[in-house]
Design an enzyme around this catalytic site. Structure first.
Site, mmCIF file in Angstrom:
data_model
loop_
_atom_site.group_PDB
_atom_site.id
_atom_site.type_symbol
_atom_site.label_atom_id
_atom_site.label_comp_id
_atom_site.label_asym_id
_atom_site.label_seq_id
_atom_site.Cartn_x
_atom_site.Cartn_y
_atom_site.Cartn_z
ATOM 1 N N GLY A 179 58.059 30.710 -114.505
ATOM 2 C CA GLY A 179 57.321 30.013 -113.456
ATOM 3 C C GLY A 179 57.667 30.558 -112.090
ATOM 4 O O GLY A 179 57.746 29.828 -111.105
ATOM 5 N N ASN B 189 62.776 27.780 -115.216
ATOM 6 C CA ASN B 189 62.205 26.967 -114.150
ATOM 7 C C ASN B 189 60.842 26.389 -114.499
ATOM 8 O O ASN B 189 60.437 25.371 -113.950
ATOM 9 C CB ASN B 189 62.084 27.819 -112.883
ATOM 10 C CG ASN B 189 61.223 27.158 -111.834
ATOM 11 O OD1 ASN B 189 61.645 26.227 -111.149
ATOM 12 N ND2 ASN B 189 59.983 27.624 -111.684
ATOM 13 N N SER C 151 64.839 17.505 -113.836
ATOM 14 C CA SER C 151 64.244 16.653 -112.807
ATOM 15 C C SER C 151 64.987 15.331 -112.768
ATOM 16 O O SER C 151 65.513 14.872 -113.797
ATOM 17 C CB SER C 151 62.764 16.401 -113.113
ATOM 18 O OG SER C 151 62.232 15.385 -112.286
ATOM 19 N N TYR D 177 56.389 13.972 -119.169
ATOM 20 C CA TYR D 177 57.210 14.896 -118.388
ATOM 21 C C TYR D 177 58.638 14.375 -118.267
ATOM 22 O O TYR D 177 59.608 15.114 -118.475
ATOM 23 C CB TYR D 177 56.589 15.075 -117.011
ATOM 24 C CG TYR D 177 57.404 15.874 -116.029
ATOM 25 C CD1 TYR D 177 57.442 17.260 -116.083
ATOM 26 C CD2 TYR D 177 58.127 15.239 -115.015
ATOM 27 C CE1 TYR D 177 58.177 17.996 -115.173
ATOM 28 C CE2 TYR D 177 58.869 15.963 -114.096
ATOM 29 C CZ TYR D 177 58.893 17.344 -114.182
ATOM 30 O OH TYR D 177 59.630 18.059 -113.274
ATOM 31 N N ALA D 178 58.775 13.101 -117.939
ATOM 32 C CA ALA D 178 60.105 12.518 -117.785
ATOM 33 C C ALA D 178 60.875 12.563 -119.097
ATOM 34 O O ALA D 178 62.077 12.871 -119.122
ATOM 35 C CB ALA D 178 59.984 11.077 -117.284
ATOM 36 N N ALA D 179 60.193 12.268 -120.197
ATOM 37 C CA ALA D 179 60.854 12.307 -121.505
ATOM 38 C C ALA D 179 61.270 13.730 -121.862
ATOM 39 O O ALA D 179 62.361 13.957 -122.405
ATOM 40 C CB ALA D 179 59.914 11.745 -122.569
ATOM 41 N N ALA D 180 60.410 14.699 -121.560
ATOM 42 C CA ALA D 180 60.740 16.099 -121.852
ATOM 43 C C ALA D 180 61.943 16.561 -121.040
ATOM 44 O O ALA D 180 62.826 17.269 -121.556
ATOM 45 C CB ALA D 180 59.532 16.984 -121.567
ATOM 46 N N LYS D 181 61.996 16.178 -119.772
ATOM 47 C CA LYS D 181 63.114 16.590 -118.922
ATOM 48 C C LYS D 181 64.411 15.909 -119.351
ATOM 49 O O LYS D 181 65.497 16.504 -119.256
ATOM 50 C CB LYS D 181 62.805 16.282 -117.460
ATOM 51 C CG LYS D 181 61.727 17.185 -116.864
ATOM 52 C CD LYS D 181 62.100 18.657 -116.919
ATOM 53 C CE LYS D 181 61.142 19.531 -116.124
ATOM 54 N NZ LYS D 181 61.473 20.969 -116.218
ATOM 55 N N ILE E 113 59.988 17.967 -104.466
ATOM 56 C CA ILE E 113 59.965 19.247 -103.755
ATOM 57 C C ILE E 113 58.579 19.417 -103.137
ATOM 58 O O ILE E 113 57.568 19.235 -103.811
ATOM 59 C CB ILE E 113 60.249 20.433 -104.690
ATOM 60 C CG1 ILE E 113 61.519 20.201 -105.506
ATOM 61 C CG2 ILE E 113 60.368 21.723 -103.893
ATOM 62 C CD1 ILE E 113 61.758 21.256 -106.570
#
Length: 260
Positions: free
Chosen positions: A16, A84, A138, A152-156, A185
């Site tokens: 990324g 990233n 994150s 997304y939160a679960a993956a992070k 960010i």
């Protein structure tokens, strides 16, 4: 120590790496003397000529295999891996708005891409008894926003946990593994995300931004992070100056998380 040469002789991969924090990290590592490879699905029009771009869709096993094959053929391997790549483009609305496909796509990009690259590129590091892997997670791993970024939160959260476990395995073999967990960010992707929230909630951009900041509890330092804030810290972590650091998560959020 001359910071402009401290990574001379090292090869780094930043996934990324064509925009946002990834681009800033890649440019900062190059400034420190590293040979830097960047990957994304599409090349950026303003990519620096000293960054070596390889197109790859890391949300798929095929894309990850292609990137690894290109790296091994041209460079042998990497000394520094900055995982990233990540993000969320699932719809808001909580659990009921999300399909299996939403979940799987998010998990592939945010969790499985780092897992695949680590597995493929770690042998090169292990042969040399040295290397650094950075996982960009994150604060949502600890502070999930169920109405907007549930997968997304679960993956992070999974990535942060995996990173610690991997560190325990490879630290005795000379490989350092660290997690960096940014808060908000200020990037073009963040602006697009806020616009998406605004459209879903029938709000203006400013209203959606204030709603997001309210959900986060505010940013005590008074501003979002800039990509360069993240890049500077990552450059430190992968350098010889941080030789004793491994297995740790570092939060860069301007004080957003309300707990210690």
């Amino acid at each position: 120590m001359d910071l402009s040469t401290e990574l001379t002789g090292k090869t780094a991969l930043v996934t990324g790496g064509t925009k946002g924090a990834g681009k800033a990290i890649a440019e900062r590592l190059a400034q420190a003397g590293a040979q830097v490879i960047i990957s994304a699905r599409n090349a950026a029009t303003d990519t620096q000529p000293n960054l070596h771009f390889i197109a790859a869709d890391l949300g798929t096993a095929t894309g990850a295999a292609h990137l690894v094959s290109e790296i091994k053929a041209s460079y042998g391997g990497v000394d520094i891996l900055v995982n990233n790549l990540g993000g969320s483009d699932t719809p808001g609305g909580g659990f009921s708005a999300l399909t299996d496909e939403h979940w799987l796509q998010t998990l592939q990009a945010n969790l499985m891409a780092p897992v695949r690259l680590d597995r493929a590129l770690l042998p090169y590091m292990l042969e040399r008894g040295a290397g650094v892997i950075i996982h960009i997670s994150s604060i949502q791993a600890r502070m999930p926003l169920y109405e907007s970024t549930l997968p997304y939160a679960a993956a992070k959260a999974g990535l942060t946990n995996y990173s610690k476990s991997l560190s325990n395995e490879v630290a005795p073999k000379g490989i350092r593994v660290l997690t960096v967990s940014p808060g908000f960010i200020q990037t073009t992707a963040a602006v697009a995300f806020i616009k998406q929230l605004a459209e879903g909630a029938g709000q203006t951009y400013d209203e959606a931004l204030q709603s997001l900041l309210h959900t986060l509890g505010g940013i005590p330092i008074g501003r979002p992070a800039q990509p360069e804030d993240i890049a500077e810290f990552v450059a430190y972590l992968v350098s010889p100056r941080a030789a004793y650091l491994t297995g740790t998560e570092y939060v860069i959020d301007g004080g957003t998380l309300p707990t210690i």
